[in-house]
Motif scaffolding. Sequence first.
Motif, mmCIF file in Angstrom:
data_model
loop_
_atom_site.group_PDB
_atom_site.id
_atom_site.type_symbol
_atom_site.label_atom_id
_atom_site.label_comp_id
_atom_site.label_asym_id
_atom_site.label_seq_id
_atom_site.Cartn_x
_atom_site.Cartn_y
_atom_site.Cartn_z
ATOM 1 N N GLY B 471 0.814 -1.218 0.000
ATOM 2 C CA GLY B 471 0.000 0.000 0.000
ATOM 3 C C GLY B 471 0.838 1.255 0.000
ATOM 4 O O GLY B 471 2.068 1.206 -0.071
ATOM 5 N N GLU B 472 0.143 2.383 0.070
ATOM 6 C CA GLU B 472 0.812 3.679 0.076
ATOM 7 C C GLU B 472 0.551 4.364 1.405
ATOM 8 O O GLU B 472 -0.565 4.325 1.901
ATOM 9 N N TYR B 473 1.568 4.981 1.950
ATOM 10 C CA TYR B 473 1.418 5.625 3.251
ATOM 11 C C TYR B 473 1.986 7.033 3.205
ATOM 12 O O TYR B 473 3.067 7.253 2.655
ATOM 13 N N PHE B 474 1.247 7.947 3.774
ATOM 14 C CA PHE B 474 1.710 9.328 3.875
ATOM 15 C C PHE B 474 1.830 9.692 5.343
ATOM 16 O O PHE B 474 1.090 9.197 6.175
ATOM 17 N N GLN B 475 2.766 10.565 5.656
ATOM 18 C CA GLN B 475 2.814 11.142 6.986
ATOM 19 C C GLN B 475 3.342 12.561 6.870
ATOM 20 O O GLN B 475 4.304 12.812 6.158
ATOM 21 N N ARG B 476 2.675 13.480 7.539
ATOM 22 C CA ARG B 476 3.106 14.881 7.478
ATOM 23 C C ARG B 476 3.407 15.346 8.898
ATOM 24 O O ARG B 476 2.639 15.072 9.817
ATOM 25 N N TRP B 484 7.029 18.832 6.643
ATOM 26 C CA TRP B 484 7.853 17.786 6.081
ATOM 27 C C TRP B 484 6.958 16.571 5.892
ATOM 28 O O TRP B 484 6.120 16.281 6.745
ATOM 29 N N GLY B 485 7.129 15.889 4.788
ATOM 30 C CA GLY B 485 6.267 14.744 4.543
ATOM 31 C C GLY B 485 7.050 13.556 4.069
ATOM 32 O O GLY B 485 8.141 13.686 3.521
ATOM 33 N N VAL B 486 6.498 12.389 4.316
ATOM 34 C CA VAL B 486 7.120 11.182 3.782
ATOM 35 C C VAL B 486 6.043 10.385 3.069
ATOM 36 O O VAL B 486 4.874 10.364 3.468
ATOM 37 N N TYR B 487 6.433 9.794 1.963
ATOM 38 C CA TYR B 487 5.534 8.941 1.196
ATOM 39 C C TYR B 487 6.224 7.605 1.034
ATOM 40 O O TYR B 487 7.371 7.543 0.579
ATOM 41 N N ILE B 488 5.570 6.533 1.456
ATOM 42 C CA ILE B 488 6.149 5.203 1.302
ATOM 43 C C ILE B 488 5.229 4.388 0.424
ATOM 44 O O ILE B 488 4.020 4.300 0.680
ATOM 45 N N LEU B 489 5.789 3.811 -0.627
ATOM 46 C CA LEU B 489 5.041 2.847 -1.430
ATOM 47 C C LEU B 489 5.639 1.487 -1.111
ATOM 48 O O LEU B 489 6.814 1.246 -1.367
ATOM 49 N N SER B 490 4.815 0.627 -0.495
ATOM 50 C CA SER B 490 5.330 -0.674 -0.080
ATOM 51 C C SER B 490 4.718 -1.768 -0.940
ATOM 52 O O SER B 490 3.560 -1.692 -1.330
ATOM 53 N N LYS B 491 5.545 -2.750 -1.259
ATOM 54 C CA LYS B 491 5.031 -3.927 -1.974
ATOM 55 C C LYS B 491 5.013 -5.126 -1.040
ATOM 56 O O LYS B 491 5.029 -6.265 -1.469
ATOM 57 N N TYR B 497 9.387 0.179 -1.658
ATOM 58 C CA TYR B 497 9.513 0.165 -3.118
ATOM 59 C C TYR B 497 9.876 1.559 -3.601
ATOM 60 O O TYR B 497 10.662 1.730 -4.512
ATOM 61 N N ARG B 498 9.284 2.552 -2.963
ATOM 62 C CA ARG B 498 9.618 3.933 -3.269
ATOM 63 C C ARG B 498 9.409 4.734 -1.994
ATOM 64 O O ARG B 498 8.404 4.582 -1.317
ATOM 65 N N MET B 499 10.402 5.539 -1.653
ATOM 66 C CA MET B 499 10.295 6.400 -0.479
ATOM 67 C C MET B 499 10.592 7.815 -0.938
ATOM 68 O O MET B 499 11.593 8.063 -1.595
#
Lengths: 192, 540
Positions: B471-476, B484-491, B497-499
């Motif tokens: 899934g995809e996760y956001f945190q601000r 500041w934000g982080v986006y994590i795409l996890s497989k 998979y992408r940070m």
Amino acid sequence: MEVKDIKIKGISYDEFKDNDSLEKYVEELRANGVGIITGVLDDIINWGRSNSLWPLTFATSCCGIEFMAVGAARYDFARFGFEVTRNSPRQADVIIVAGTIVDKMAPVLKRLYDQMAEPKYVIAMGSCAISGGPFCNSYCVVNGVDEFLPVDVYVPGCPPKPEALLYGMMQLQRKVKMERFMFKDKEVKENE
Amino acid sequence: MENIKELILAKVSDAVIEDKQYLTVTVKPEDLRTLAKMLRYDEGFDYLIQLTGVDYGDSLGVVYLLAKSEDMAVCIVIKTATADKENPTLPTVSDMWKAANWNEREVYDYFGVIFINHPDMRHLFLTERWKGYPLRKDYDAGRDVNPLDLKSYDMSDTTVSYVSEGDGIKKIEKNLFEEEDYVVNIGPQHPATHGVLHFRTALDGEIIKKIDANCGYIHRGVEKLCEGLTYPQSLHFTDRLDYLSAHIYRHGLCMCVEKAAGIEVPERAEVIRTIMDELQRIDSHLIAWSCMCQDMSALTAFIYGMRDREKILDIFEETGGGRLIQNYNVIGGVMADIHPNFVQRVKDFIPVMRKGLKEYHQLYTGNVIARERMIGVGVMSKETAIAYGVTGPAARASGVHCDLRKIAPYAAYDKVEFKEIIRMEGDSMARYMNRLDEIEESLHIIEQLIDNIPEGDFCAKTKAIIKLPEGEYFQRVEGGRGEWGVYILSKGDKTPYRMKFRSPCMTLVNAMDTISRGGKIADLITIGGSMDYIIPDIDR
């Protein structure tokens, strides 16, 4: 040949951990013998030089903040003769590479170093400048500035504590104090 | 939000709408602009928070995170992708959100996606001679492809723009500066750029006509490195992005992973984290204040600021072990319990800081020269701040309500009372005052928490290997300089998979051109100091 007891503001010779490399350095330097007059002159000049090493204002990342802290009131490197940071490389004696050097920055750093007047010194501050640090596997980070600059002192840490940087800078002073200054260029040319 | 779904489907009938962390809309590239226009102009999503490029394997995509300036907690995610990996193109949105300008250039850098109609399609971080696109999954990171080149090179004075014409795409070359422009280089090595940033400034006499900012002199490829490391291993990179908000950034990444993995953080850890965040914020604002004053030649102010900052660093060092970079947050809580002296030391620090603040105002705020140089200089309007996605003290000085600690409280921020400092002037003085006032608010937060640190564990028990569900996760989070934000795409693996990290400083520098135009070159340094950007945070 024994290394002279080089005084750094009341800190004795034994309190410095790395003396071996300095001793080796002096041995090499004096293998050909040094004249009394030039030797004494060297000592006087080096005393002056080592107590007025002015660093260039150069920082790329985190270590730069610690470098600033060393310059500020609490640690205050002016006590040891590092006095002021110079904004122009033409006026600086030592460049403290504080922070990661990446591919895009490397030519700029090289140019800055080339612009400095001789004699000039390089301190690699922090693990990034020493080896690339935590970013060493990156696609565009230089794995240590010693790939293209002659580094005199390495100060490890991420970032190093101000005390560590001060120690490193004092080591550089000791190195400067032992250098051959008079007729140095002439000798180098003859050897070539 | 139900209403929005219907509106979106009415505009774009084949949009895929999913209810995830935020409402997620997936559209085809040709429908992107229709949807974006609707959300921007009809629904009021005027903040572009994040724009992330992703290599999905068979396609290259972009993920947009939008928010409303009226209520920053309301977010929506748009996703689009192009299957053409040879010549990937997507429509630009930089005319709707100016923040997209640099973000799209970043995507071009990382993935080679060309944005049609983008006014300035140059590399942002990498040099013009760079081969390949580093964040694509098939990129060979070998050094022989892009060896270290120490030769200095000339920077190009032209830029390109790709315009669709009929069925094809036309490449248009444009000059960055006019023929008679007098261009001054500031940086990359300059004491007042706060890092290795390069401004090419076109001047008319001493009036600034245009600024072309060049980044990438400290681009370390952190996002790519994260893809090869497990979640606990990648934590330390966040500390080294904005090293003055080290603790806050790491807190953000930890929270993102904790939420995704369903790890419950003990209350004690939450409170400790909040106190540490606020101490870090004071530290960050102190440096900002010191350096801004130093940029205006007030060296005494610099010494004063650094002096008071050392007291915070002592507290950090005693508990976390590090001065500047503490490495204190871990997934599930904090690394170690607080030192027995911690509470007393923090209590001792509060009056010292209050006295310091008074001193700063006496020393510098009232100074005639300082006031002349700051009041009315570098005015950033509310519209500009929103268009460029500026957040933090700089945006709050322009009247934008954007403090995430208030809007979307995390950790212990919902338990404490504090004011969100908002000023309407938008000039250098407002930004300067905002920082000093925020120090006072931070002290107020710490006061409320320091006596109420709950007993219990300081860290939750976590598995040795942390895997995030697909899934995809956001945190601000609210950093020292903005959101500041982080986006994590996890497989579903133990590595992301992408940070992607959202940089608040990037928006600040992006806005520099607009706010300093028409001003004097001497004021550029003051404006830069008042915006207070950290370059490694931009370049990542």
